[in-house]
Structure formats: C-alpha cells, structure tokens
Motif scaffolding. Structure first.
Motif, mmCIF file in Angstrom:
data_model
loop_
_atom_site.group_PDB
_atom_site.id
_atom_site.type_symbol
_atom_site.label_atom_id
_atom_site.label_comp_id
_atom_site.label_asym_id
_atom_site.label_seq_id
_atom_site.Cartn_x
_atom_site.Cartn_y
_atom_site.Cartn_z
ATOM 1 N N ASP A 3 19.482 23.124 34.364
ATOM 2 C CA ASP A 3 19.320 24.539 34.655
ATOM 3 C C ASP A 3 18.045 25.013 33.951
ATOM 4 O O ASP A 3 17.970 24.997 32.726
ATOM 5 N N GLU A 26 16.843 27.925 33.569
ATOM 6 C CA GLU A 26 16.955 29.166 32.808
ATOM 7 C C GLU A 26 17.684 28.975 31.489
ATOM 8 O O GLU A 26 17.275 29.504 30.464
ATOM 9 N N THR A 27 18.770 28.220 31.504
ATOM 10 C CA THR A 27 19.576 28.065 30.289
ATOM 11 C C THR A 27 19.303 26.771 29.549
ATOM 12 O O THR A 27 19.645 26.635 28.382
ATOM 13 N N ARG A 78 18.184 26.357 39.321
ATOM 14 C CA ARG A 78 18.846 27.500 38.712
ATOM 15 C C ARG A 78 20.160 27.737 39.450
ATOM 16 O O ARG A 78 20.246 27.508 40.647
ATOM 17 N N ARG A 79 21.125 28.235 38.721
ATOM 18 C CA ARG A 79 22.376 28.647 39.376
ATOM 19 C C ARG A 79 22.120 30.002 40.018
ATOM 20 O O ARG A 79 21.485 30.872 39.430
ATOM 21 N N PRO A 80 22.601 30.183 41.259
ATOM 22 C CA PRO A 80 22.390 31.473 41.918
ATOM 23 C C PRO A 80 23.111 32.598 41.163
ATOM 24 O O PRO A 80 24.166 32.378 40.577
ATOM 25 N N LYS A 81 22.508 33.769 41.179
ATOM 26 C CA LYS A 81 23.126 34.947 40.548
ATOM 27 C C LYS A 81 24.372 35.330 41.340
ATOM 28 O O LYS A 81 24.365 35.296 42.572
ATOM 29 N N ALA A 82 25.427 35.695 40.657
ATOM 30 C CA ALA A 82 26.686 36.058 41.322
ATOM 31 C C ALA A 82 26.597 37.407 42.004
ATOM 32 O O ALA A 82 25.841 38.246 41.723
#
Length: 136
Positions: free
Chosen positions: A93, A95-96, A132-136
């Motif tokens: 990821d 971002e994190t 990146r994981r998509p924003k919820a």
C-alpha cells in the motif's frame, strides 16, 4: 512465521550473543516486514540495553550470511524478512506502507509459461505490486 532465525544463525556458525538471540527472536516472530528502527523498538522492549547500532550490525551480518533478505518496498527504509528461495509475492500500500504477502498459483503458471517461451526455465518468482486501497 515458522522459520527460526536463531537456528539459521547457528547453522551458519554465528556466535549467538544475548542481543543477537533477542533480535533473532524478534525477526522470527515478525508477521510483517520491519525496518531496522522497528526491529530496534521491538528488541528494546525485550532488552532495553540493545542499541540501534547493534541492530544495524546484526541485520547487516544476517544479510551477508543469506539469512535475511533486504526488501525495498516503496519506502525510504529497507525492510527485512527471512531469506528464502521460494516464490514470493508482496502487495504494498503506497499510502500506508503496509505489506501483504500472498500466493498466486495461476500467475506462477503463466509466468513460467512466459519464461519457457523466452527459452528460460524459471526457478523463482518474486513480485511486488504497488497500489492503494480505494477510499470507502
């Protein structure tokens, strides 16, 4: 993790000092891919006398002996994990900085086919996917 870093150290003829045992234990118990600062924090919880310099020296030694693998996983800091010859896949990821290990048998078969088509017999596959994981 089912790999005993301490056992690998002993098999490689390394003297197991108290600090090395603690660092080996922390590495063996890690379920993530810690950098040197994180290794130091974890080792220091078990033995506050372990210095950051000791962790750096130990990591460099274990890497030179082929016990640890250094991974550049999208951050400025190298991360470490037990070295292995097996196929290895990471999803990182951006971002994190979190790292997920996964297996992909179908992808392995396709990659081996690609290798054969190019005249290679593929021994080991190591893949790092960044996203990146998509924003919820």
């Amino acid at each position: 993790m089912d790999i005993s870093i301490e056992r690998l150290c002993i098999e490689n003829g390394l003297k197991m000092t108290g600090p090395r045992r603690v660092i080996a234990r922390v590495l063996s118990e890690a379920t993530d891919h810690p950098d040197v600062d994180e290794l130091h924090r974890r080792a220091n919880r078990l033995d506050p006398r372990i210095s950051l310099a000791t962790v750096y020296r130990t990591v460099r030694l274990l890497e030179s002996k082929g016990i640890l693998a250094r991974r550049e996983l999208g951050s400025r800091r190298a991360r470490y994990e037990p070295n292995g010859d097996g196929n290895h896949f990471h999803l990182i990821d951006k971002e994190t900085g979190s790292v997920v290990e996964f297996s992909a048998p179908e992808a392995e078969m396709k990659l081996r086919e690609i290798g054969r088509a190019q005249g290679f017999e593929v021994d080991t596959i190591k893949i790092e996917l960044f996203g990146r994981r998509p924003k919820a």
